[in-house]
Write a protein that holds these residues in place. Structure first.
Motif, PDB file in Angstrom:
ATOM      1  N   ARG A 193      32.984  35.875  35.348  1.00 25.41           N
ATOM      2  CA  ARG A 193      33.846  36.706  36.194  1.00 25.41           C
ATOM      3  C   ARG A 193      35.314  36.389  35.985  1.00 25.41           C
ATOM      4  O   ARG A 193      36.152  37.261  36.004  1.00 25.41           O
ATOM      5  N   TYR A 194      35.599  35.105  35.794  1.00 25.80           N
ATOM      6  CA  TYR A 194      36.992  34.721  35.577  1.00 25.80           C
ATOM      7  C   TYR A 194      37.501  35.239  34.242  1.00 25.80           C
ATOM      8  O   TYR A 194      38.661  35.604  34.119  1.00 25.80           O
ATOM      9  N   LEU A 195      36.629  35.279  33.246  1.00 22.63           N
ATOM     10  CA  LEU A 195      37.004  35.820  31.949  1.00 22.63           C
ATOM     11  C   LEU A 195      37.287  37.320  32.048  1.00 22.63           C
ATOM     12  O   LEU A 195      38.266  37.818  31.486  1.00 22.63           O
ATOM     13  N   ALA A 196      36.459  38.042  32.792  1.00 16.62           N
ATOM     14  CA  ALA A 196      36.682  39.474  32.995  1.00 16.62           C
ATOM     15  C   ALA A 196      37.973  39.710  33.772  1.00 16.62           C
ATOM     16  O   ALA A 196      38.733  40.632  33.463  1.00 16.62           O
TER      17      ALA A 196
ATOM     18  N   LYS B 142      39.130  44.360  35.590  1.00 19.87           N
ATOM     19  CA  LYS B 142      39.555  43.474  36.675  1.00 19.87           C
ATOM     20  C   LYS B 142      38.834  43.830  37.971  1.00 19.87           C
ATOM     21  O   LYS B 142      38.428  42.966  38.727  1.00 19.87           O
ATOM     22  N   ARG B 143      38.665  45.119  38.197  1.00 14.70           N
ATOM     23  CA  ARG B 143      37.969  45.576  39.399  1.00 14.70           C
ATOM     24  C   ARG B 143      36.485  45.194  39.371  1.00 14.70           C
ATOM     25  O   ARG B 143      35.910  44.849  40.397  1.00 14.70           O
ATOM     26  N   ALA B 144      35.871  45.244  38.193  1.00  8.34           N
ATOM     27  CA  ALA B 144      34.454  44.923  38.058  1.00  8.34           C
ATOM     28  C   ALA B 144      34.170  43.434  38.216  1.00  8.34           C
ATOM     29  O   ALA B 144      33.020  43.044  38.437  1.00  8.34           O
ATOM     30  N   SER B 145      35.171  42.590  38.105  1.00  6.48           N
ATOM     31  CA  SER B 145      34.950  41.145  38.219  1.00  6.48           C
ATOM     32  C   SER B 145      34.638  40.728  39.650  1.00  6.48           C
ATOM     33  O   SER B 145      34.127  39.638  39.874  1.00  6.48           O
TER      34      SER B 145
ATOM     35  N   LYS C 113      41.425  32.274  43.184  1.00  4.83           N
ATOM     36  CA  LYS C 113      40.495  33.398  43.108  1.00  4.83           C
ATOM     37  C   LYS C 113      39.236  33.091  43.900  1.00  4.83           C
ATOM     38  O   LYS C 113      38.659  32.017  43.768  1.00  4.83           O
ATOM     39  N   VAL C 114      38.823  34.042  44.739  1.00  4.09           N
ATOM     40  CA  VAL C 114      37.598  33.929  45.529  1.00  4.09           C
ATOM     41  C   VAL C 114      36.822  35.228  45.402  1.00  4.09           C
ATOM     42  O   VAL C 114      37.349  36.244  44.937  1.00  4.09           O
ATOM     43  N   GLU C 115      35.559  35.205  45.808  1.00  5.53           N
ATOM     44  CA  GLU C 115      34.733  36.410  45.787  1.00  5.53           C
ATOM     45  C   GLU C 115      35.343  37.476  46.696  1.00  5.53           C
ATOM     46  O   GLU C 115      35.946  37.174  47.722  1.00  5.53           O
ATOM     47  N   ARG C 116      35.188  38.726  46.312  1.00 10.08           N
ATOM     48  CA  ARG C 116      35.757  39.830  47.083  1.00 10.08           C
ATOM     49  C   ARG C 116      35.122  39.937  48.472  1.00 10.08           C
ATOM     50  O   ARG C 116      35.760  40.317  49.441  1.00 10.08           O
ATOM     51  N   ASP C 117      33.848  39.588  48.599  1.00  8.04           N
ATOM     52  CA  ASP C 117      33.141  39.711  49.871  1.00  8.04           C
ATOM     53  C   ASP C 117      33.225  38.459  50.731  1.00  8.04           C
ATOM     54  O   ASP C 117      32.640  38.424  51.809  1.00  8.04           O
TER      55      ASP C 117
END
Length: 95
Positions: A2-5, A52-55, A66-70
């Motif tokens: 996810r960080y790479l994306a 970036k949105r898909a990460s 950076k943290v999870e969106r949810d």
């Protein structure tokens, strides 16, 4: 992964903006083929935005990690993340 994306999305967005600016400069100077460069910049920017949105990551408002969106709480600093953008704008940005 996810960080790479997330980071690839940022790089693609920056490359898209730079390509579009270069195309604008070439177009103003009257040289041909600026349309191809502009289209490439637009595709790079759109791809970076989608990647970036898909990460599914966002930045904490307090520690900028950076943290999870949810996530409801930042795992780095313990800050309670707002549920929506309107709530985050109503809170003070300092503590």
């Amino acid at each position: 992964m996810r960080y790479l994306a997330y980071s690839t999305g940022i790089v693609l967005k920056a490359a898209g903006v730079l390509l579009a600016l270069t195309a604008a400069i070439i177009w103003v100077s009257g040289r041909p083929n600026s349309r191809i460069l502009f289209d490439t910049g637009a595709v790079c920017f759109a791809g970076g935005f989608l990647l970036k949105r898909a990460s599914r990551l966002k930045k904490c408002f307090r520690c900028r990690e950076k943290v999870e969106r949810d996530a409801a709480r930042c795992r780095h600093c313990g800050y309670d993340l707002p549920a929506n953008a309107a709530k985050s704008l109503s809170e003070p940005f300092y503590r």
